[in-house]
Write a protein that holds these residues in place. Sequence first.
Motif, PDB file in Angstrom:
ATOM      1  N   PHE A   1       9.235  52.569  11.761  1.00  0.00           N
ATOM      2  CA  PHE A   1       8.133  51.784  12.328  1.00  0.00           C
ATOM      3  C   PHE A   1       8.288  51.645  13.834  1.00  0.00           C
ATOM      4  O   PHE A   1       7.313  51.729  14.587  1.00  0.00           O
ATOM      5  CB  PHE A   1       8.057  50.391  11.690  1.00  0.00           C
ATOM      6  N   MET A   2       9.529  51.452  14.276  1.00  0.00           N
ATOM      7  CA  MET A   2       9.742  51.285  15.709  1.00  0.00           C
ATOM      8  C   MET A   2       9.312  52.533  16.476  1.00  0.00           C
ATOM      9  O   MET A   2       8.547  52.438  17.432  1.00  0.00           O
ATOM     10  CB  MET A   2      11.212  50.996  15.985  1.00  0.00           C
ATOM     11  N   VAL A   3       9.785  53.707  16.053  1.00  0.00           N
ATOM     12  CA  VAL A   3       9.455  54.905  16.845  1.00  0.00           C
ATOM     13  C   VAL A   3       7.967  55.234  16.713  1.00  0.00           C
ATOM     14  O   VAL A   3       7.375  55.800  17.620  1.00  0.00           O
ATOM     15  CB  VAL A   3      10.311  56.126  16.457  1.00  0.00           C
TER      16      VAL A   3
ATOM     17  N   VAL B   1      18.563  53.789  18.277  1.00  0.00           N
ATOM     18  CA  VAL B   1      17.578  54.718  18.836  1.00  0.00           C
ATOM     19  C   VAL B   1      17.968  55.099  20.265  1.00  0.00           C
ATOM     20  O   VAL B   1      17.888  56.261  20.664  1.00  0.00           O
ATOM     21  CB  VAL B   1      16.162  54.101  18.792  1.00  0.00           C
TER      22      VAL B   1
ATOM     23  N   ALA C   1      11.221  45.423  16.945  1.00  0.00           N
ATOM     24  CA  ALA C   1      12.156  46.348  17.597  1.00  0.00           C
ATOM     25  C   ALA C   1      11.444  47.096  18.727  1.00  0.00           C
ATOM     26  O   ALA C   1      11.993  47.242  19.827  1.00  0.00           O
ATOM     27  CB  ALA C   1      12.730  47.332  16.577  1.00  0.00           C
ATOM     28  N   ALA C   2      10.211  47.537  18.468  1.00  0.00           N
ATOM     29  CA  ALA C   2       9.440  48.217  19.519  1.00  0.00           C
ATOM     30  C   ALA C   2       9.197  47.266  20.692  1.00  0.00           C
ATOM     31  O   ALA C   2       9.262  47.667  21.861  1.00  0.00           O
ATOM     32  CB  ALA C   2       8.114  48.719  18.955  1.00  0.00           C
TER      33      ALA C   2
ATOM     34  N   SER D   1      13.748  52.466   7.652  1.00  0.00           N
ATOM     35  CA  SER D   1      12.317  52.162   7.699  1.00  0.00           C
ATOM     36  C   SER D   1      11.967  51.307   8.918  1.00  0.00           C
ATOM     37  O   SER D   1      10.912  51.505   9.519  1.00  0.00           O
ATOM     38  CB  SER D   1      11.800  51.547   6.393  1.00  0.00           C
ATOM     39  N   ILE D   2      12.863  50.386   9.333  1.00  0.00           N
ATOM     40  CA  ILE D   2      12.601  49.657  10.579  1.00  0.00           C
ATOM     41  C   ILE D   2      12.540  50.656  11.739  1.00  0.00           C
ATOM     42  O   ILE D   2      11.639  50.612  12.584  1.00  0.00           O
ATOM     43  CB  ILE D   2      13.693  48.596  10.846  1.00  0.00           C
ATOM     44  N   ALA D   3      13.503  51.601  11.744  1.00  0.00           N
ATOM     45  CA  ALA D   3      13.524  52.586  12.831  1.00  0.00           C
ATOM     46  C   ALA D   3      12.256  53.435  12.827  1.00  0.00           C
ATOM     47  O   ALA D   3      11.711  53.761  13.886  1.00  0.00           O
ATOM     48  CB  ALA D   3      14.764  53.475  12.710  1.00  0.00           C
TER      49      ALA D   3
ATOM     50  N   ILE E   1      16.590  50.029   4.656  1.00  0.00           N
ATOM     51  CA  ILE E   1      15.916  49.052   5.511  1.00  0.00           C
ATOM     52  C   ILE E   1      16.062  49.456   6.981  1.00  0.00           C
ATOM     53  O   ILE E   1      15.127  49.325   7.766  1.00  0.00           O
ATOM     54  CB  ILE E   1      16.446  47.618   5.242  1.00  0.00           C
ATOM     55  N   LEU E   2      17.226  50.001   7.345  1.00  0.00           N
ATOM     56  CA  LEU E   2      17.415  50.401   8.739  1.00  0.00           C
ATOM     57  C   LEU E   2      16.543  51.604   9.089  1.00  0.00           C
ATOM     58  O   LEU E   2      15.906  51.641  10.144  1.00  0.00           O
ATOM     59  CB  LEU E   2      18.891  50.723   9.012  1.00  0.00           C
TER      60      LEU E   2
ATOM     61  N   MET F   1       8.955  51.603   0.401  1.00  0.00           N
ATOM     62  CA  MET F   1       8.453  52.677   1.242  1.00  0.00           C
ATOM     63  C   MET F   1       8.590  53.995   0.488  1.00  0.00           C
ATOM     64  O   MET F   1       9.585  54.231  -0.182  1.00  0.00           O
ATOM     65  CB  MET F   1       9.275  52.763   2.531  1.00  0.00           C
TER      66      MET F   1
ATOM     67  N   GLY G   1      10.058  46.381  12.522  1.00  0.00           N
ATOM     68  CA  GLY G   1       9.830  47.600  13.294  1.00  0.00           C
ATOM     69  C   GLY G   1       9.050  47.324  14.564  1.00  0.00           C
ATOM     70  O   GLY G   1       9.400  47.807  15.644  1.00  0.00           O
ATOM     71  N   LEU G   2       8.007  46.495  14.438  1.00  0.00           N
ATOM     72  CA  LEU G   2       7.207  46.171  15.632  1.00  0.00           C
ATOM     73  C   LEU G   2       7.997  45.286  16.590  1.00  0.00           C
ATOM     74  O   LEU G   2       7.867  45.435  17.805  1.00  0.00           O
ATOM     75  CB  LEU G   2       5.903  45.475  15.213  1.00  0.00           C
TER      76      LEU G   2
ATOM     77  N   ALA H   1       9.969  45.408   6.881  1.00  0.00           N
ATOM     78  CA  ALA H   1      10.015  46.686   7.599  1.00  0.00           C
ATOM     79  C   ALA H   1       8.949  46.775   8.701  1.00  0.00           C
ATOM     80  O   ALA H   1       9.292  47.019   9.858  1.00  0.00           O
ATOM     81  CB  ALA H   1       9.903  47.854   6.622  1.00  0.00           C
TER      82      ALA H   1
ATOM     83  N   VAL I   1      18.765  48.427  15.431  1.00  0.00           N
ATOM     84  CA  VAL I   1      17.947  49.641  15.388  1.00  0.00           C
ATOM     85  C   VAL I   1      17.639  50.120  16.808  1.00  0.00           C
ATOM     86  O   VAL I   1      17.723  51.318  17.109  1.00  0.00           O
ATOM     87  CB  VAL I   1      16.648  49.384  14.589  1.00  0.00           C
TER      88      VAL I   1
END
Lengths: 225, 239
Positions: free
Chosen positions: B138-140, A93, A47-48, B134-136, B131-132, B204, A44-45, A40, A89
């Motif tokens: 972290f991304m935002v 977004v 994806a950013a 939580s990835i999202a 999982i989607l 999470m 996530g990073l 995760a 993701v």
Amino acid sequence: MHVPDGFFDGATSAGGAVVSAGALAVAARRATDELGERLAPLAGLVAAFIFALQMLNFPVVGGASGHLLGGALAAVLVGPWTAMLCVAVVVGVQAVLFADGGLSAYGINVLLIAIVPAAVGWVIFRIVRRLLPSTDPAVVTASGIAAFVSVPVAAAVFSVMYAIGGAVNLSFGAVLAAMIGTHVFIGIGEALITGAVVGAVMATRPDLVYGARDVEPTSRGLVNA
Amino acid sequence: MRSLPPQVKLVATLLFVIAVVATRREAMWAFAVHAALLAVVAFAARIRLRTIARRMLIEVPFLAAAALLPFVAGGDRVAVGPLRLSESGLWGAWAIVAKGTLGVGAAVVLSATTSVPELLRGLQTMRCPAILTSIASFMVRYVDIVAGDVQRMRVARISRADDPRWFWQAKAVVGTAGALFVRSYERGERVHLAMLSRGFDGTMPRLAPSAATGRHWATGLAISLAAIVVALASWSVWR
């Protein structure tokens, strides 16, 4: 460019959503196997990173510029499964927060932007790697070729889906020719940038590049063997 | 509108968009009704017209593509002024413009009335795979920091007189992209270690699910149901 609402008919949009959901389920399982609980935060990073990367404008000719699509790049850097999740993701977004890509076309957009480029990019990358010696320059070359192929293939998949469920009846041959014709050029740009970016990462942290994990460190000439 | 639970708004927006896409494209009146429904919601949510207009600019490239369709599509031709255009192309262009614009409008209303944490909470309540979400999340959470990295590296390049105009001058931009990946990935590793040191056990913490009452659903779905009725009518009653 992401597909907006009303571009494909309902059945095709639903079909795209089902295929994408299946592919993402497989990707989630495989990526969890690889990264475990680190998935995760790392994904996530990444994806950013993909999102911010599209803010970078690469010069093309005479001041015109373009940005990277990044599906094949992500597959080489973090592996195809994690790449699919990350790009899916990012696409989500963009659809919800920036209205870029229709909500009803989300499945189609995930298929065309996340799944096809990452899968095709990775397969081509592995094939080219097998044909070349196991060295850093070969990784860079293979990622460039993978990126080049992934873009027109995604365009071809778009054309096939448009023939199945496009809102306007255009001849399949015309759509295919127009899509591939333009995307070959986009693919060349994608290839040059992807190869160069992979090279830049390899120069500092080769251990981070998923697609280069099997390259012997001794081949880099930095370690006394 | 703003106070509705997020999952209600997500479902309502999705149903509205699906209804719009399913509407018969020749039924022009139906799109007028859809637009009016959307306008009522935007007005009730007190979203400023300028906000909507600015964020709808994202659609412009597709409008340009749609404008080409009457010229390239096959089928019968009709005379429009001095031009002879494809009839199916004209309808197709109209459908993309109408449906695409309404879809963009709906997404703009959703994002203007719902904060990102609320959206994620709504998705989680709707059983979107963890999982989607939580990835999202972290991304935002980190996207502004990563975008800040891009800006800082851009300023650093420009202040060293980097002004690439041709693709063979892109070396520094490529270096920026490579450095950006290394920085982002390493930040991800540090974030994970920080989580471990604060007792992260591999799962999470779930956000508190947001509760929606029947009344919330009734309010939220009223507009979507109206849009669905309009879509059905466009195929049957008022063709």
